[in-house]
Design a protein around this motif. Structure first.
Motif, PDB file in Angstrom:
ATOM      1  N   PRO A  34       0.564  -1.326  -0.163  1.00  0.00           N
ATOM      2  CA  PRO A  34      -0.139   0.223   0.640  1.00  0.00           C
ATOM      3  C   PRO A  34       0.811   0.981  -0.138  1.00  0.00           C
ATOM      4  O   PRO A  34       2.671   1.683   0.105  1.00  0.00           O
ATOM      5  N   PHE A  35       0.445   2.442  -0.037  1.00  0.00           N
ATOM      6  CA  PHE A  35       1.552   3.253  -0.602  1.00  0.00           C
ATOM      7  C   PHE A  35       0.120   4.475  -0.202  1.00  0.00           C
ATOM      8  O   PHE A  35      -0.492   4.978   0.198  1.00  0.00           O
ATOM      9  N   SER A  55       4.178  13.205  -4.651  1.00  0.00           N
ATOM     10  CA  SER A  55       5.368  12.001  -4.324  1.00  0.00           C
ATOM     11  C   SER A  55       4.599  10.818  -4.013  1.00  0.00           C
ATOM     12  O   SER A  55       3.920  11.066  -2.410  1.00  0.00           O
ATOM     13  N   ILE A  56       4.819   9.278  -4.414  1.00  0.00           N
ATOM     14  CA  ILE A  56       4.382   8.555  -3.748  1.00  0.00           C
ATOM     15  C   ILE A  56       5.260   7.909  -3.173  1.00  0.00           C
ATOM     16  O   ILE A  56       6.412   7.811  -3.610  1.00  0.00           O
ATOM     17  N   ILE A  57       4.385   7.835  -2.253  1.00  0.00           N
ATOM     18  CA  ILE A  57       5.156   7.088  -0.697  1.00  0.00           C
ATOM     19  C   ILE A  57       4.744   5.728  -0.601  1.00  0.00           C
ATOM     20  O   ILE A  57       3.892   5.348  -0.023  1.00  0.00           O
ATOM     21  N   SER A  58       5.984   4.370  -1.230  1.00  0.00           N
ATOM     22  CA  SER A  58       5.267   3.634  -0.501  1.00  0.00           C
ATOM     23  C   SER A  58       5.872   2.866   0.863  1.00  0.00           C
ATOM     24  O   SER A  58       7.112   2.667   0.632  1.00  0.00           O
ATOM     25  N   ASN A  59       5.509   1.565   1.844  1.00  0.00           N
ATOM     26  CA  ASN A  59       6.468   0.832   3.040  1.00  0.00           C
ATOM     27  C   ASN A  59       7.482   0.097   1.455  1.00  0.00           C
ATOM     28  O   ASN A  59       8.764  -0.915   2.669  1.00  0.00           O
ATOM     29  N   GLY A  60       6.802  -0.172   0.908  1.00  0.00           N
ATOM     30  CA  GLY A  60       8.109  -1.590   0.124  1.00  0.00           C
ATOM     31  C   GLY A  60       8.449  -0.667  -0.925  1.00  0.00           C
ATOM     32  O   GLY A  60       7.991  -0.372  -1.759  1.00  0.00           O
ATOM     33  N   ASP A  61       9.066  -2.128  -1.835  1.00  0.00           N
ATOM     34  CA  ASP A  61       9.864  -1.810  -3.255  1.00  0.00           C
ATOM     35  C   ASP A  61       9.720  -2.716  -3.725  1.00  0.00           C
ATOM     36  O   ASP A  61      10.006  -3.737  -3.398  1.00  0.00           O
ATOM     37  N   GLU A  89      -5.346   2.309  -4.807  1.00  0.00           N
ATOM     38  CA  GLU A  89      -5.954   3.854  -5.406  1.00  0.00           C
ATOM     39  C   GLU A  89      -6.017   4.452  -4.225  1.00  0.00           C
ATOM     40  O   GLU A  89      -6.504   3.980  -2.877  1.00  0.00           O
ATOM     41  N   LYS A  90      -5.561   6.250  -4.848  1.00  0.00           N
ATOM     42  CA  LYS A  90      -5.721   7.125  -3.702  1.00  0.00           C
ATOM     43  C   LYS A  90      -6.631   8.611  -4.797  1.00  0.00           C
ATOM     44  O   LYS A  90      -5.428   8.412  -5.635  1.00  0.00           O
ATOM     45  N   GLN A  91      -7.438   8.224  -3.986  1.00  0.00           N
ATOM     46  CA  GLN A  91      -8.103  10.303  -4.922  1.00  0.00           C
ATOM     47  C   GLN A  91      -7.377  11.461  -4.172  1.00  0.00           C
ATOM     48  O   GLN A  91      -6.965  11.602  -3.189  1.00  0.00           O
ATOM     49  N   LEU A  92      -6.560  12.457  -4.626  1.00  0.00           N
ATOM     50  CA  LEU A  92      -6.529  13.800  -4.621  1.00  0.00           C
ATOM     51  C   LEU A  92      -7.556  14.301  -5.592  1.00  0.00           C
ATOM     52  O   LEU A  92      -7.904  14.458  -6.489  1.00  0.00           O
ATOM     53  N   SER A  93      -8.215  15.544  -4.799  1.00  0.00           N
ATOM     54  CA  SER A  93      -8.797  16.462  -5.316  1.00  0.00           C
ATOM     55  C   SER A  93      -8.364  18.073  -5.201  1.00  0.00           C
ATOM     56  O   SER A  93      -7.497  18.516  -4.596  1.00  0.00           O
TER      57      SER A  93
END
Length: 158
Positions: free
Chosen positions: A43-44, A66-72, A137-141
């Motif tokens: 998840p990110f 910027s996308i920040i994820s816990n792992g890669d 998914e992430k939503q930005l408004s």
């Protein structure tokens, strides 16, 4: 007599070895195989720098994401799509062609800039969706109010 004692010792040893074998089987059957869990779904979160609250027609606002994820995980890819809810404008990545609403576009990097150009004299609202290969998914408004432009004066005022 010696033969009977020897036979009883052998049957005792055989019974003990048999019991040890049965206990060993139960012990091995009771042990679970350890499995190595490989996490592929990370998840990110999405961080966005502040954007202008007002924009004039023809003006462009920069949106830094910027996308920040816990792992890669190398097999994970990120995608972007957007919707124009109110007003009119275009959204693009760097110097690429403007994005079309509701189309899915691959993202080459986890840090990037989008550019929204106003094509409207009213307030504008866009939703940007960022998704990964695993369905997260992430939503930005973003809402841009119309920047009131002062009167345009051409030539000397008399």
């Amino acid at each position: 007599m010696k033969n009977i004692k020897h036979k009883s010792q052998m049957s005792f040893v055989t019974i003990i070895l048999g019991l040890m074998g049965i206990l060993g089987i139960f012990f091995l059957a009771g042990c679970e195989k350890e499995t190595l869990d490989i996490q592929e779904n990370f998840p990110f979160e999405v961080k966005v720098m502040p954007v202008p609250k007002e924009i004039a027609m023809g003006e462009t606002a920069e949106i830094r994401i910027s996308i920040i994820s816990n792992g890669d995980y190398t097999g994970n890819n990120y995608y972007l799509r957007y919707f124009q809810n109110d007003g009119q404008g275009t959204l693009r990545y760097f110097d690429h062609k403007p994005y079309l609403p509701n189309d899915l576009y691959p993202l080459a990097q986890k840090e990037f800039r989008l550019y929204y150009t106003s094509e409207s004299l009213v307030s504008q609202n866009i939703d940007v969706w960022i998704a990964d290969s695993f369905g997260n998914e992430k939503q930005l408004s973003f809402q841009f109010n119309n920047k009131k432009q002062g009167p345009i004066i051409i030539g000397p005022v008399r």
